[in-house]
Design a protein around this motif. Structure first.
Motif, PDB file in Angstrom:
ATOM      1  N   UNK A   1       0.839  -1.172   0.000  1.00 45.98           N
ATOM      2  CA  UNK A   1       0.000   0.000   0.000  1.00 45.98           C
ATOM      3  C   UNK A   1       0.885   1.236   0.000  1.00 45.98           C
ATOM      4  N   UNK A   2       0.458   2.218  -0.759  1.00 45.87           N
ATOM      5  CA  UNK A   2       1.210   3.462  -0.801  1.00 45.87           C
ATOM      6  C   UNK A   2       0.980   4.252   0.488  1.00 45.87           C
ATOM      7  N   UNK A   3       1.781   5.278   0.676  1.00 43.98           N
ATOM      8  CA  UNK A   3       1.701   6.082   1.888  1.00 43.98           C
ATOM      9  C   UNK A   3       0.290   6.628   2.099  1.00 43.98           C
ATOM     10  N   UNK A   4      -0.160   6.570   3.338  1.00 42.57           N
ATOM     11  CA  UNK A   4      -1.495   7.009   3.699  1.00 42.57           C
ATOM     12  C   UNK A   4      -1.587   8.529   3.712  1.00 42.57           C
ATOM     13  N   UNK A   5      -2.652   9.066   3.123  1.00 42.15           N
ATOM     14  CA  UNK A   5      -2.915  10.504   3.085  1.00 42.15           C
ATOM     15  C   UNK A   5      -4.295  10.761   3.698  1.00 42.15           C
ATOM     16  N   UNK A   6      -4.563  12.007   4.111  1.00 42.05           N
ATOM     17  CA  UNK A   6      -5.882  12.309   4.692  1.00 42.05           C
ATOM     18  C   UNK A   6      -7.052  11.918   3.781  1.00 42.05           C
ATOM     19  N   UNK A   7      -6.905  12.093   2.483  1.00 40.66           N
ATOM     20  CA  UNK A   7      -7.990  11.721   1.568  1.00 40.66           C
ATOM     21  C   UNK A   7      -8.262  10.218   1.607  1.00 40.66           C
ATOM     22  N   UNK A   8      -7.232   9.416   1.824  1.00 43.96           N
ATOM     23  CA  UNK A   8      -7.423   7.969   1.935  1.00 43.96           C
ATOM     24  C   UNK A   8      -8.369   7.642   3.081  1.00 43.96           C
ATOM     25  N   UNK A   9      -8.125   8.271   4.216  1.00 40.95           N
ATOM     26  CA  UNK A   9      -8.962   8.052   5.398  1.00 40.95           C
ATOM     27  C   UNK A   9     -10.400   8.470   5.148  1.00 40.95           C
ATOM     28  N   UNK A  10     -10.571   9.650   4.587  1.00 42.93           N
ATOM     29  CA  UNK A  10     -11.911  10.189   4.366  1.00 42.93           C
ATOM     30  C   UNK A  10     -12.715   9.306   3.417  1.00 42.93           C
ATOM     31  N   UNK A  11     -12.117   8.908   2.316  1.00 42.99           N
ATOM     32  CA  UNK A  11     -12.844   8.109   1.327  1.00 42.99           C
ATOM     33  C   UNK A  11     -13.093   6.693   1.856  1.00 42.99           C
ATOM     34  N   UNK A  12     -12.130   6.106   2.533  1.00 40.25           N
ATOM     35  CA  UNK A  12     -12.342   4.775   3.099  1.00 40.25           C
ATOM     36  C   UNK A  12     -13.451   4.809   4.146  1.00 40.25           C
ATOM     37  N   UNK A  13     -13.502   5.850   4.956  1.00 40.21           N
ATOM     38  CA  UNK A  13     -14.577   5.986   5.947  1.00 40.21           C
ATOM     39  C   UNK A  13     -15.932   6.104   5.255  1.00 40.21           C
ATOM     40  N   UNK A  14     -15.987   6.814   4.153  1.00 37.74           N
ATOM     41  CA  UNK A  14     -17.241   6.935   3.397  1.00 37.74           C
ATOM     42  C   UNK A  14     -17.668   5.580   2.832  1.00 37.74           C
ATOM     43  N   UNK A  15     -16.714   4.760   2.442  1.00 34.06           N
ATOM     44  CA  UNK A  15     -17.033   3.406   1.964  1.00 34.06           C
ATOM     45  C   UNK A  15     -17.558   2.553   3.116  1.00 34.06           C
ATOM     46  N   UNK A  16     -16.947   2.671   4.274  1.00 37.65           N
ATOM     47  CA  UNK A  16     -17.392   1.883   5.429  1.00 37.65           C
ATOM     48  C   UNK A  16     -18.792   2.273   5.883  1.00 37.65           C
ATOM     49  N   UNK A  17     -19.155   3.533   5.729  1.00 31.26           N
ATOM     50  CA  UNK A  17     -20.503   3.968   6.100  1.00 31.26           C
ATOM     51  C   UNK A  17     -21.583   3.229   5.311  1.00 31.26           C
ATOM     52  N   UNK A  18     -21.229   2.708   4.160  1.00 32.66           N
ATOM     53  CA  UNK A  18     -22.193   2.028   3.296  1.00 32.66           C
ATOM     54  C   UNK A  18     -22.384   0.553   3.648  1.00 32.66           C
ATOM     55  N   UNK A  19     -21.582   0.019   4.558  1.00 34.14           N
ATOM     56  CA  UNK A  19     -21.719  -1.395   4.934  1.00 34.14           C
ATOM     57  C   UNK A  19     -22.286  -1.478   6.347  1.00 34.14           C
ATOM     58  N   UNK A  20     -22.923  -2.601   6.677  1.00 37.17           N
ATOM     59  CA  UNK A  20     -23.457  -2.750   8.030  1.00 37.17           C
ATOM     60  C   UNK A  20     -22.344  -2.617   9.076  1.00 37.17           C
ATOM     61  N   UNK A  21     -22.689  -2.090  10.212  1.00 30.56           N
ATOM     62  CA  UNK A  21     -21.711  -1.827  11.276  1.00 30.56           C
ATOM     63  C   UNK A  21     -20.890  -3.058  11.631  1.00 30.56           C
ATOM     64  N   UNK A  22     -21.538  -4.217  11.665  1.00 35.42           N
ATOM     65  CA  UNK A  22     -20.830  -5.440  12.061  1.00 35.42           C
ATOM     66  C   UNK A  22     -19.832  -5.911  11.003  1.00 35.42           C
ATOM     67  N   UNK A  23     -19.907  -5.378   9.800  1.00 34.42           N
ATOM     68  CA  UNK A  23     -18.999  -5.786   8.721  1.00 34.42           C
ATOM     69  C   UNK A  23     -17.886  -4.769   8.467  1.00 34.42           C
ATOM     70  N   UNK A  24     -17.855  -3.683   9.199  1.00 36.83           N
ATOM     71  CA  UNK A  24     -16.927  -2.592   8.902  1.00 36.83           C
ATOM     72  C   UNK A  24     -15.465  -2.939   9.146  1.00 36.83           C
ATOM     73  N   UNK A  25     -15.163  -3.644  10.208  1.00 32.81           N
ATOM     74  CA  UNK A  25     -13.763  -4.001  10.479  1.00 32.81           C
ATOM     75  C   UNK A  25     -13.237  -4.895   9.363  1.00 32.81           C
ATOM     76  N   UNK A  26     -14.017  -5.890   9.006  1.00 33.92           N
ATOM     77  CA  UNK A  26     -13.604  -6.803   7.926  1.00 33.92           C
ATOM     78  C   UNK A  26     -13.459  -6.056   6.604  1.00 33.92           C
ATOM     79  N   UNK A  27     -14.359  -5.128   6.346  1.00 31.65           N
ATOM     80  CA  UNK A  27     -14.291  -4.340   5.109  1.00 31.65           C
ATOM     81  C   UNK A  27     -13.026  -3.481   5.092  1.00 31.65           C
ATOM     82  N   UNK A  28     -12.696  -2.868   6.213  1.00 32.00           N
ATOM     83  CA  UNK A  28     -11.481  -2.047   6.286  1.00 32.00           C
ATOM     84  C   UNK A  28     -10.248  -2.894   6.016  1.00 32.00           C
ATOM     85  N   UNK A  29     -10.201  -4.072   6.591  1.00 25.60           N
ATOM     86  CA  UNK A  29      -9.067  -4.971   6.364  1.00 25.60           C
ATOM     87  C   UNK A  29      -8.987  -5.386   4.896  1.00 25.60           C
ATOM     88  N   UNK A  30     -10.139  -5.600   4.271  1.00 25.17           N
ATOM     89  CA  UNK A  30     -10.163  -5.966   2.857  1.00 25.17           C
ATOM     90  C   UNK A  30      -9.666  -4.805   1.994  1.00 25.17           C
TER      91      UNK A  30
END
Length: 94
Positions: A1-30
């Protein structure tokens, strides 16, 4: 993975908001695994991965459904950011 930037966090968080709460950790790892694989692909072939992009977390997350941009006062959004950060930190210490 390339170096983490603030935009990475923001967009990944927006993706996680779209999945059920119980699946968010697994989705982040994926998302992190896919960004690592995309970065390896980019380094080997000199171009972005056809599905996962250029090896940034943002490029992988943009391939998913995204919630609209959220204010930093949205506790669910901040929780998703924390999940992403925890997943990153757990990889760094492994």
């Amino acid at each position: 993975m390339r170096q983490l930037a603030p935009a990475d966090l923001a967009v990944a968080a927006r993706a996680l908001l779209q999945v059920p709460e119980e699946a968010r950790i697994r989705c982040a790892e994926m998302l992190l695994s896919q960004s690592q694989a995309a970065d390896a692909y980019r380094k080997r072939f000199g171009r972005a991965h056809p599905l996962w992009g250029d090896g940034t977390l943002e490029s992988v997350a943009r391939g998913r459904d995204l919630a609209p941009a959220q204010p930093m006062t949205n506790s669910d959004y901040l929780s998703c950011m924390a999940i992403v950060l925890e997943a990153v930190l757990s990889r760094e210490t492994s």
